[in-house]
Scaffold this active site. Structure first.
Site, PDB file in Angstrom:
ATOM      1  N   TYR A 117       0.904  -1.005  -0.002  1.00  0.00           N
ATOM      2  CA  TYR A 117      -0.130  -0.076   0.040  1.00  0.00           C
ATOM      3  C   TYR A 117       0.672   1.318   0.077  1.00  0.00           C
ATOM      4  O   TYR A 117       0.791   2.118  -0.734  1.00  0.00           O
ATOM      5  CB  TYR A 117      -0.857  -0.124   1.377  1.00  0.00           C
ATOM      6  CG  TYR A 117      -1.986  -0.860   1.266  1.00  0.00           C
ATOM      7  CD1 TYR A 117      -2.751  -1.161   0.240  1.00  0.00           C
ATOM      8  CD2 TYR A 117      -1.929  -2.371   2.046  1.00  0.00           C
ATOM      9  CE1 TYR A 117      -3.728  -2.229   0.038  1.00  0.00           C
ATOM     10  CE2 TYR A 117      -2.638  -3.401   1.946  1.00  0.00           C
ATOM     11  CZ  TYR A 117      -3.709  -3.248   0.950  1.00  0.00           C
ATOM     12  OH  TYR A 117      -4.544  -4.523   1.042  1.00  0.00           O
ATOM     13  N   PRO A 130     -11.215  -0.227  -3.128  1.00  0.00           N
ATOM     14  CA  PRO A 130     -12.119  -1.019  -3.602  1.00  0.00           C
ATOM     15  C   PRO A 130     -13.628  -0.259  -3.631  1.00  0.00           C
ATOM     16  O   PRO A 130     -13.620   0.658  -2.606  1.00  0.00           O
ATOM     17  CB  PRO A 130     -12.016  -2.167  -3.010  1.00  0.00           C
ATOM     18  CG  PRO A 130     -11.092  -2.324  -2.102  1.00  0.00           C
ATOM     19  CD  PRO A 130     -10.721  -0.833  -1.963  1.00  0.00           C
ATOM     20  N   HIS A 352      -7.558   1.196   0.901  1.00  0.00           N
ATOM     21  CA  HIS A 352      -7.546  -0.062   1.455  1.00  0.00           C
ATOM     22  C   HIS A 352      -6.629  -0.170   2.565  1.00  0.00           C
ATOM     23  O   HIS A 352      -6.470  -1.219   3.251  1.00  0.00           O
ATOM     24  CB  HIS A 352      -7.092  -0.995   0.285  1.00  0.00           C
ATOM     25  CG  HIS A 352      -7.494  -2.335   0.131  1.00  0.00           C
ATOM     26  ND1 HIS A 352      -7.623  -3.004   1.377  1.00  0.00           N
ATOM     27  CD2 HIS A 352      -7.859  -3.198  -0.740  1.00  0.00           C
ATOM     28  CE1 HIS A 352      -8.084  -4.300   1.157  1.00  0.00           C
ATOM     29  NE2 HIS A 352      -7.992  -4.451  -0.290  1.00  0.00           N
ATOM     30  N   LYS A 428     -24.479 -20.202  -3.531  1.00  0.00           N
ATOM     31  CA  LYS A 428     -23.881 -21.313  -2.642  1.00  0.00           C
ATOM     32  C   LYS A 428     -24.876 -22.783  -2.018  1.00  0.00           C
ATOM     33  O   LYS A 428     -24.038 -23.839  -2.246  1.00  0.00           O
ATOM     34  CB  LYS A 428     -23.609 -20.545  -1.163  1.00  0.00           C
ATOM     35  CG  LYS A 428     -22.539 -19.882  -1.081  1.00  0.00           C
ATOM     36  CD  LYS A 428     -22.209 -19.397   0.249  1.00  0.00           C
ATOM     37  CE  LYS A 428     -23.284 -18.362   0.769  1.00  0.00           C
ATOM     38  NZ  LYS A 428     -22.982 -17.841   2.267  1.00  0.00           N
ATOM     39  N   LYS A 432     -23.405 -26.335  -2.226  1.00  0.00           N
ATOM     40  CA  LYS A 432     -23.053 -27.258  -1.180  1.00  0.00           C
ATOM     41  C   LYS A 432     -23.953 -28.643  -0.984  1.00  0.00           C
ATOM     42  O   LYS A 432     -23.304 -29.511  -0.480  1.00  0.00           O
ATOM     43  CB  LYS A 432     -23.792 -26.508   0.157  1.00  0.00           C
ATOM     44  CG  LYS A 432     -22.975 -25.260   0.634  1.00  0.00           C
ATOM     45  CD  LYS A 432     -23.402 -24.681   1.943  1.00  0.00           C
ATOM     46  CE  LYS A 432     -23.156 -23.212   2.128  1.00  0.00           C
ATOM     47  NZ  LYS A 432     -23.851 -22.568   3.260  1.00  0.00           N
ATOM     48  N   SER A 437     -17.017 -27.131  -1.904  1.00  0.00           N
ATOM     49  CA  SER A 437     -16.795 -25.690  -1.385  1.00  0.00           C
ATOM     50  C   SER A 437     -17.294 -24.629  -2.592  1.00  0.00           C
ATOM     51  O   SER A 437     -16.944 -24.817  -3.702  1.00  0.00           O
ATOM     52  CB  SER A 437     -15.530 -25.548  -0.979  1.00  0.00           C
ATOM     53  OG  SER A 437     -15.131 -24.113  -1.391  1.00  0.00           O
ATOM     54  N   PRO A 438     -18.289 -23.857  -2.237  1.00  0.00           N
ATOM     55  CA  PRO A 438     -18.727 -22.767  -3.098  1.00  0.00           C
ATOM     56  C   PRO A 438     -17.533 -21.868  -3.754  1.00  0.00           C
ATOM     57  O   PRO A 438     -17.647 -21.652  -4.863  1.00  0.00           O
ATOM     58  CB  PRO A 438     -19.857 -22.113  -2.345  1.00  0.00           C
ATOM     59  CG  PRO A 438     -20.377 -23.059  -1.255  1.00  0.00           C
ATOM     60  CD  PRO A 438     -19.162 -23.843  -0.963  1.00  0.00           C
ATOM     61  N   TYR A 461      -4.652 -15.090  -8.386  1.00  0.00           N
ATOM     62  CA  TYR A 461      -4.564 -14.566  -6.803  1.00  0.00           C
ATOM     63  C   TYR A 461      -6.023 -14.569  -6.386  1.00  0.00           C
ATOM     64  O   TYR A 461      -7.014 -13.923  -7.053  1.00  0.00           O
ATOM     65  CB  TYR A 461      -3.899 -13.046  -6.671  1.00  0.00           C
ATOM     66  CG  TYR A 461      -3.780 -12.530  -5.609  1.00  0.00           C
ATOM     67  CD1 TYR A 461      -2.475 -12.177  -5.007  1.00  0.00           C
ATOM     68  CD2 TYR A 461      -4.972 -11.955  -4.649  1.00  0.00           C
ATOM     69  CE1 TYR A 461      -2.629 -11.582  -3.739  1.00  0.00           C
ATOM     70  CE2 TYR A 461      -4.953 -11.614  -3.502  1.00  0.00           C
ATOM     71  CZ  TYR A 461      -3.655 -11.270  -2.821  1.00  0.00           C
ATOM     72  OH  TYR A 461      -3.480 -10.655  -1.722  1.00  0.00           O
ATOM     73  N   SER A 465      -7.748 -14.826   4.101  1.00  0.00           N
ATOM     74  CA  SER A 465      -7.481 -14.077   5.496  1.00  0.00           C
ATOM     75  C   SER A 465      -6.610 -14.830   6.345  1.00  0.00           C
ATOM     76  O   SER A 465      -6.512 -15.688   6.369  1.00  0.00           O
ATOM     77  CB  SER A 465      -8.744 -14.074   6.097  1.00  0.00           C
ATOM     78  OG  SER A 465      -8.675 -13.464   7.293  1.00  0.00           O
ATOM     79  N   THR A 474      -3.454 -10.534   5.004  1.00  0.00           N
ATOM     80  CA  THR A 474      -4.070 -11.763   4.135  1.00  0.00           C
ATOM     81  C   THR A 474      -2.676 -12.547   3.084  1.00  0.00           C
ATOM     82  O   THR A 474      -1.404 -12.077   3.467  1.00  0.00           O
ATOM     83  CB  THR A 474      -4.628 -11.046   2.510  1.00  0.00           C
ATOM     84  OG1 THR A 474      -3.674 -10.228   1.916  1.00  0.00           O
ATOM     85  CG2 THR A 474      -5.892 -10.484   3.140  1.00  0.00           C
ATOM     86  N   SER A 563     -11.196 -12.094  -5.660  1.00  0.00           N
ATOM     87  CA  SER A 563     -11.480 -12.270  -3.891  1.00  0.00           C
ATOM     88  C   SER A 563     -13.013 -12.333  -3.854  1.00  0.00           C
ATOM     89  O   SER A 563     -13.818 -11.802  -4.400  1.00  0.00           O
ATOM     90  CB  SER A 563     -11.017 -10.654  -3.603  1.00  0.00           C
ATOM     91  OG  SER A 563     -11.145 -10.684  -2.040  1.00  0.00           O
ATOM     92  N   GLN A 564     -13.106 -13.154  -2.819  1.00  0.00           N
ATOM     93  CA  GLN A 564     -14.549 -13.356  -2.354  1.00  0.00           C
ATOM     94  C   GLN A 564     -14.775 -12.543  -1.080  1.00  0.00           C
ATOM     95  O   GLN A 564     -13.935 -12.691  -0.117  1.00  0.00           O
ATOM     96  CB  GLN A 564     -14.816 -14.864  -1.881  1.00  0.00           C
ATOM     97  CG  GLN A 564     -16.111 -14.898  -1.224  1.00  0.00           C
ATOM     98  CD  GLN A 564     -16.405 -16.258  -0.692  1.00  0.00           C
ATOM     99  OE1 GLN A 564     -17.594 -16.054   0.243  1.00  0.00           O
ATOM    100  NE2 GLN A 564     -15.914 -17.424  -0.991  1.00  0.00           N
TER     101      GLN A 564
END
Ligand code: COA
Ligand code: HC5
Length: 635
Positions: A117, A130, A352, A428, A432, A437-438, A461, A465, A474, A563-564
């Site tokens: 950053y 974001p 961010h 999801k 499931k 895994s969703p 990428y 977490s 991350t 990214s989720q």
């Protein structure tokens, strides 16, 4: 996740909102002085481990397999072997890293804050900050806009009270408690540009701010949101204050001072120095920086068809649409900026560096629920002072800086290509029901979509977490795996039976899930390799070959940056690509549908957000069609 509204209200009435939040200079991340319960919680969290060297080197070679040529891989094997040999450079760096881990609270977080950053020089807008688009609200005029803004402000203050009073429940991931430090960094903080590196400061403890900033028609106002007894203004009171602001900022010919914050960080640092030479300007800037958050009351933008609506409005959230529209109605260095349009559109953009998306989403989920339940109650007519307009004296130098920033921003705005969509066919729950895994399923659909367009896999990428560890941020889940590559190659092979394809899909999902587990437990390779490289910069005269190798460059050129970010609210989240020829893909999987935002750059002939979106939808459908019909899929 949260204590009930009633309980919160009770707590809130009992406790005056004396801000207890542990303001600290975020750079370098100071040991966070959390009050009482949180301090005990934070102390109980494990420290981020340094993974074993050989494990990372082996996993690095596996990660390269699907993305580099056989020839490159062979050459890299030799380089890696030399790096990892007994008594070699790798072991020396590893020992230094382990020493650093023993001496610090978290061996990575300061390095990460700096390299990801504060030392990153591209503009924060599009390249780092974001955006979130909330569901469209049911209002179409200024009154509705101000009423919603008033509720939202009140909702954020309600969340702030939970932070200050320590009633925010500790989150967990797969049953493990998470580090809550980021919650203490998102309010009352701001980034400041610097010539080589920026800084980010949290003012909550040192300055105990009680004001927010509101911007309308490019004009900033200081709005105090607490009464003298420490109680927050009511929704009704806030609404009246917003009306005053709105009426005293009707002139539309003001210099869009906020546009300066969209610049390349070095240019903005120069412009910042020019700007704050003037005492009035310096004081106005400080007021924005110290405020709890910013509210942007946006000007209307041209209407578009329903099909284009989400993507166009997401652009307003991400960059403001350019100097002609709302980009000057922002201070992009401010950590939290809520954006409220006149047509029911609303969302936020956030700087961010102090936090990952999930704490921001938890705040938004809370605020959104609060807004739904909140009603306007007539408040006693205690006269409130007029919010203070922040003055700026525009010198010829600053005028020139603004013009340059406008030009640059408008080019960036034209270059970014955003496509938002809701995938309506399933979410999801169906995934499931197949015992998959969703998240892994969605990542594989992305791998398939990319492969169908480009005929190859790319370095991918996905954010994982590290908040299971104290001050964790991350690491990277590398979604292009040997198994994903086998699956995407097999998928369109007419010679193969459905059963064989399903087996490969299940294997690929299992590999992804297992790597996710590795990553969240602090055993992934990306941050470890970064740590070894930064340690080499500190300790050695020469950078080891492993970091100068073509494979290393390929591995860190993320054509797919994904990214989720799950949210309870049915919202869309978006960020820009991280390389000129790449895509940014952010998704929020809901039970019965999935929200996606895809970004790319128009200047790259090879990428196209709409095209990837189309292939992504098709990949999800094709993958579903291979799997057995379950009771829920028959519905
Ligand atoms: N069978 C049935 N259900 C399954 C399953 C299976 N094989 N595998 C997973 N599930 C369930 C999970 O139990 C979970 O259930 P829930 O909805 O009741 O919680 C759900 O499916 C989702 O699990 P999954 O899709 O595997 O994802 P996850 O929640 O484990 O998240 C990451 C994976 C990588 C996104 C997460 O670990 C993470 O790190 N999140 C943070 C990312 C981040 O910080 N992003 C922002 C960066 S700024
Ligand atoms: C509100 C959505 C926030 C998502 C932001 C995000 O995923 O940021 C990633 C942070 C990290 O450290 O992985 C970086 N990324 C945008 C480049 C994926």
């Amino acid at each position: 996740m949260f204590v009930s509204t009633m309980d919160r209200r009770k707590d809130f009435l009992k406790l005056r909102p004396t801000p207890l939040s542990p303001g600290c200079l975020v750079r370098p991340i100071a040991p966070t002085r959390l009050p009482g319960r949180y301090l005990a919680h934070q102390k109980s969290l494990p420290r981020l481990p340094v993974p074993p060297l050989q494990q990372t080197l082996e996993r690095y070679l596996l990660a390269l397999e699907p993305i580099v040529s056989q020839e490159e891989l062979e050459s890299t094997r030799l380089i890696v072997k030399e790096f990892g040999q007994r008594g070699g450079v790798g072991e020396r760096l590893q020992a230094s890293l382990e020493r650093r881990a023993r001496k610090t609270e978290n061996w990575l977080c300061d390095w990460w804050l700096r390299t990801a950053y504060l030392e990153y020089r591209l503009p924060v807008v599009i390249h780092s900050s974001p955006a979130v688009l909330l569901p469209k609200q049911d209002y179409y005029d200024r009154q509705g806009q101000l009423r919603f803004a008033a509720k939202l402000i009140s909702g954020v203050l309600d969340f702030k009270a939970m932070i200050d009073n320590e009633t925010l429940p500790v989150e967990n991931l797969r049953g493990n408690p998470l580090c809550m430090n980021q919650y203490y960094q998102i309010l009352s903080s701001c980034r400041t540009p610097g010539p080589k590196t920026d800084s980010v400061v949290n003012y909550s403890q040192t300055k105990n701010p009680t004001h927010i900033t509101v911007v309308h028609n490019f004009q900033f106002f200081e709005l105090f949101v607490y009464n003298s007894d420490g109680s927050p203004l009511t929704v009704d009171q806030i609404y009246m204050q917003l009306e005053k602001i709105w009426h005293s900022s009707l002139q539309t010919n003001k210099e869009p001072i906020g546009i300066l914050t969209t610049g390349h960080r070095n240019s903005w640092a120069n412009a910042y120095n020019n700007l704050i030479k003037d005492k009035v300007n310096k004081e106005s800037v400080k007021c924005i920086q110290r405020s709890i958050f910013t509210i942007c009351l946006d000007a209307p933008v041209p209407k578009v068809s329903d099909e284009l609506y989400m993507s166009r409005v997401m652009e307003q959230m991400l960059h403001g649409g350019g100097s002609r529209w709302n980009s000057g109605n922002r201070w992009f260095d401010k950590t939290l900026q809520f954006i409220i349009g006149e047509d029911g559109s609303c969302g936020l953009v956030y700087e961010h560096s102090p936090s990952e998306g999930p704490p921001i989403m938890a705040l938004l989920d809370h605020v959104f629920e609060y807004c739904k339940n909140s009603v306007m109650v007539r408040s006693p007519m205690i006269p409130l002072t007029m919010p203070r307009k922040l003055r700026f004296n525009i010198t010829p130098d600053t005028k020139r800086d603004i013009e340059k920033a406008k030009q640059n921003l408008n080019m960036m705005v034209h270059d970014v290509d955003i496509k938002c969509f809701t995938f309506p066919q399933f979410g999801k729950d169906l995934v499931k029901s197949w015992k998959l895994s969703p998240d892994a399923f969605i990542q594989l659909s992305l791998q398939l979509a990319y492969y169908r367009i480009y005929g190859e896999s790319c370095a991918t990428y996905e954010s994982a977490s590290l908040r299971m560890f104290h001050l964790g941020r991350t690491d990277t889940i590398r979604s292009a795996t040997i198994e994903s590559s086998a699956f995407v190659c097999a998928m369109d092979n007419q010679q193969l039976q459905n059963q064989e394809k399903v087996a490969l899909l299940r294997k690929a999902v299992a590999a992804h899930t297992s790597y996710t587990d590795t990553a969240v437990r602090g055993q992934a390779i990306d941050r470890h390799l970064l740590g070894l490289k930064l340690q080499a910069i500190e300790d050695l005269v020469r950078i080891p070959e492993i970091f100068m190798d073509t494979s290393y460059a390929v591995a860190f050129h993320f054509n797919l940056s994904t990214s989720q970010v799950p949210a309870k609210t049915d919202c869309l989240l978006c960020f820009g690509p991280v390389v000129p020829d790449g895509y940014g893909v952010c998704y929020n999987p809901m039970d019965a549908h999935i929200n996606f935002a895809v970004s790319a750059f128009n200047s790259c002939a090879e990428t196209n957000a709409a095209k990837l979106t189309h292939y992504l939808e098709q990949a999800l459908i094709d993958m579903r069609d291979m799997l057995p019909l379950t009771p829920s899929s028959k519905l």
